[in-house]
Structure formats: C-alpha cells, structure tokens
Design an enzyme around this catalytic site. Structure first.
Site, PDB file in Angstrom:
ATOM      1  N   LYS A  24      22.697 -10.635-100.590  1.00  6.70           N
ATOM      2  CA  LYS A  24      22.843 -10.280 -99.170  1.00  6.70           C
ATOM      3  C   LYS A  24      23.426  -8.878 -99.041  1.00  6.70           C
ATOM      4  O   LYS A  24      22.941  -8.051 -98.275  1.00  6.70           O
ATOM      5  CB  LYS A  24      23.734 -11.299 -98.452  1.00  6.70           C
TER       6      LYS A  24
ATOM      7  N   GLN B 163      29.906 -17.874 -96.076  1.00  9.92           N
ATOM      8  CA  GLN B 163      29.015 -18.554 -97.030  1.00  9.92           C
ATOM      9  C   GLN B 163      29.427 -20.022 -97.182  1.00  9.92           C
ATOM     10  O   GLN B 163      30.585 -20.318 -97.472  1.00  9.92           O
ATOM     11  CB  GLN B 163      29.077 -17.824 -98.382  1.00  9.92           C
TER      12      GLN B 163
ATOM     13  N   ASP C 108      24.349 -16.427 -88.550  1.00 11.87           N
ATOM     14  CA  ASP C 108      23.768 -17.628 -89.153  1.00 11.87           C
ATOM     15  C   ASP C 108      23.273 -18.594 -88.069  1.00 11.87           C
ATOM     16  O   ASP C 108      22.525 -19.527 -88.365  1.00 11.87           O
ATOM     17  CB  ASP C 108      24.821 -18.355 -90.010  1.00 11.87           C
TER      18      ASP C 108
END
Ligand code: NDP
Length: 297
Positions: free
Chosen positions: A55, A99, A122
C-alpha cells in the site's frame, strides 16, 4: 465449447492507478494539494506487513503522501485511539486505514468508528455503511468497488441483470450486494445456510463469489455466458507447492462463463488501486473540488 473472456484485473488496476496518478498530478499543479494516506499497522502479522508495504509503495508511486504508523502488538487501545484522533485532525491526511485484523485486546468496531467518516477510505465506518445502504454518497469498501468497476467496464450498464453474491461479510458480500442494487441489478445474497446453492448460482447473469473456500463453485453452477467475479483468495498445497486459488473452480467455469476473473490477477490487484482511488476522492471532497470521473461508485 466456448471459452470465457478472462478479465485482466492486473491490467485494469494499472489503468485505475494511472488515472489516480493523473488526478494527483492535477491536484498538485492546479491547487497545490497532495493527497495523503495514513496506514496504521498494529503488531507483526506477516500477511498484514506485506499488504501495508504494498500500500505504501503504490501510494508513493501514484504521487501521494504515504504515512505509515507501525505500533507494537501490545499497544493499549487508548494510544491507538489517540493516534486516530491526531490523524483525524491532520489536514495533510485525507485517508486513514487501520489494517485488520487487530490484536485480540483491541475492539476493531470501536477503532474503525473512531475514524473521521470522511477519511475512512476502507468504507467500514458505520456512517459509510449507512450512506451506502441508503444510496447516498459514501466511502465505498475497496474490494467490492473494484469488482463493480470491472463489471461496469465489461458490461457497460448492469441494469436489470440477475446478480448472485455468495458470501455476506461486511467487508465484501454485503457492500457488493448494495453496489449491484445501486446499479439496478436484481440481487440475491447467498450464504452458508442457503438452500440449493447450485440452483441459486445458476440463475446469475453476474456471479460474485466471496466465500473463502477453495474452488467451491464448479462450472456446472455457472449459467452459460454469465460473468463470474471470484473474490476468494485461498492457499492450497498442490504437488508440494503452495498455490493461490479462488472460490470458483476456474478450469470448469472458464468453459461455461462469458467472462471470468482469474485468481491471482483478477480482483486482488483492484483492491489497492481502489484504496488509492478512494484517497483521491476523499481529498477532493475535503477541499470541495470535483471528484475524479469513474473512480467512485
Ligand atoms: P468471511 O469469512 O467474512 O465471509 C465468508 C462468507 O461466505 C460468509 O458470509 C459465509 O456464510 C459464506 N460461506 C461460507 N461457507 C459457505 C458455503 N459452504 N456456502 C455458501 N456460503 C458460505 O470472508 P470475506 O468476505 O472476508 O472473504 C471472502 C473471500 O474473499 C476470502 O477468500 C478472502 O480471502 C477473500 N478476500 C479477497 C480480497 C481481495 O482483495 N481480493 C479482499 C477481501 C477478502 P455465513 O455468513 O452464513 O457464515
């Protein structure tokens, strides 16, 4: 026997990243703004470390600012919440990603819902879930957004198509179903209690598999000519080697479907590309600027 078109997620993701990079360059040139993505990793889960590294690398390659926060596995919840509060307040940060999975002592719902919904790239914050569910402008979860982009690219309009989503997780299945409904498909969500799953799958013009069971869906569950999107990523041992396979039995499905995503090289690469797309979208929204075309739902 026909053979399905293979939807090349790797090539499509490269196109999305190029579009993102173009938009980032324009934001810098015309407005002096650099979109920024903060990624928070708690602990040392090896798979998460690889994701976070990828990422960061792809964020930088797109010309965006990348902020990595690596915290000890024992980090107290209060410290993580304080970091999120700082990132929420930081004008250089337009997107925040924590995460998952988090170590067991941390409450993932509490942590995710502490992120400013406008920076929740997200799309897991309860406000974004509600906005998506009511057809309003939301931050959309990256994996289903990537699937939707591939489907729109392949079909153009999806209106009126029969879509079956196998899997009802909050991360993939449910938001995927919402997005397909938003594009006027007739949507069925199947799960582990669905009766006669084979028959349900056979009515799908669009079949999305998000189960996490290696090659569970055989070709004879696929309607001839259907588009198959295989979200599954499963590691299996074959001939003494570890191999990645999807939730669909590719070899039998490719002979029946009209189009199919492979594993690897299908949905997987689209997820990070959509994370970058969401970060640019969040940046544009934060500054009241026009959003990039084709990068949102
Ligand atoms: P979850 O485990 O959260 O959800 C799996 C879903 O599949 C559940 O709703 C479950 O039903 C359903 N299911 C399980 N067994 C069956 C069965 N025998 N028949 C029908 N349905 C069944 O998984 P995720 O949604 O998080 O992930 C799904 C897959 O996608 C995994 O392989 C994961 O690795 C992959 N993935 C890939 C991503 C990418 O970037 N390409 C990103 C995220 C996930 P029930 O609710 O009834 O238990």
């Amino acid at each position: 026997m026909t053979t399905a078109k293979i939807i090349d997620g790797k090539a499509f993701a490269a196109k999305v990243r190029a579009r993102v990079a173009g938009h980032v360059a324009r934001l810098k040139e015309e407005h002096g703004i650099t979109p920024g993505l903060a990624v928070v990793l708690v602990g040392e889960d090896p798979a998460s470390q690889v994701y976070v590294r990828n990422k960061g690398k792809q964020t930088a390659e797109a010309g965006m600012a990348s902020f990595e926060h690596k915290l000890d596995a024992e980090t107290p919840e209060a410290d993580l919440m304080a970091l999120i509060a700082r990132l929420n307040a930081d004008p250089a940060v337009h997107g925040i990603l924590v995460q998952l999975p988090l170590p067991g002592h941390l409450d993932a719902d509490l942590v995710i819902n502490a992120i400013d919904p406008a920076k929740d790239v997200d799309g897991f914050h309860i406000s974004n879930v509600g906005l998506l569910g009511t057809g309003q402008k939301a931050m959309v979860p990256c994996t289903p957004l990537g699937c939707l982009m591939m489907l729109r690219d392949h079909h153009g309009a999806l209106s009126g198509m029969e879509a079956v989503v196998v899997g009802r997780s909050n991360i993939v299945g449910k938001p995927m179903a919402q997005l397909l409904l938003g594009d006027s498909c007739t949507v069925t969500i199947a799960h582990s209690r669905t009766r006669d799953l084979a028959e349900v799958c056979r009515r799908a013009d669009i079949l999305v598999a998000a189960v996490g069971r290696p090659e569970m869906i055989p070709g004879d569950w696929v309607k001839p000519g259907a588009t198959v999107i295989d979200v599954g990523i499963n590691r299996v041992e074959r001939d003494g080697k570890t191999k990645l396979v999807g939730d669909v039995d590719f070899d039998s499905a490719v002979a029946v479907a009209g189009a199919i995503t492979p594993v690897p090289g299908g949905v997987g690469p689209m997820t990070i590309a959509c994370l970058l797309a969401n970060t640019v979208t969040a940046c544009c929204r934060a500054h009241g600027l026009a959003e990039p075309e084709g990068l949102t739902a």
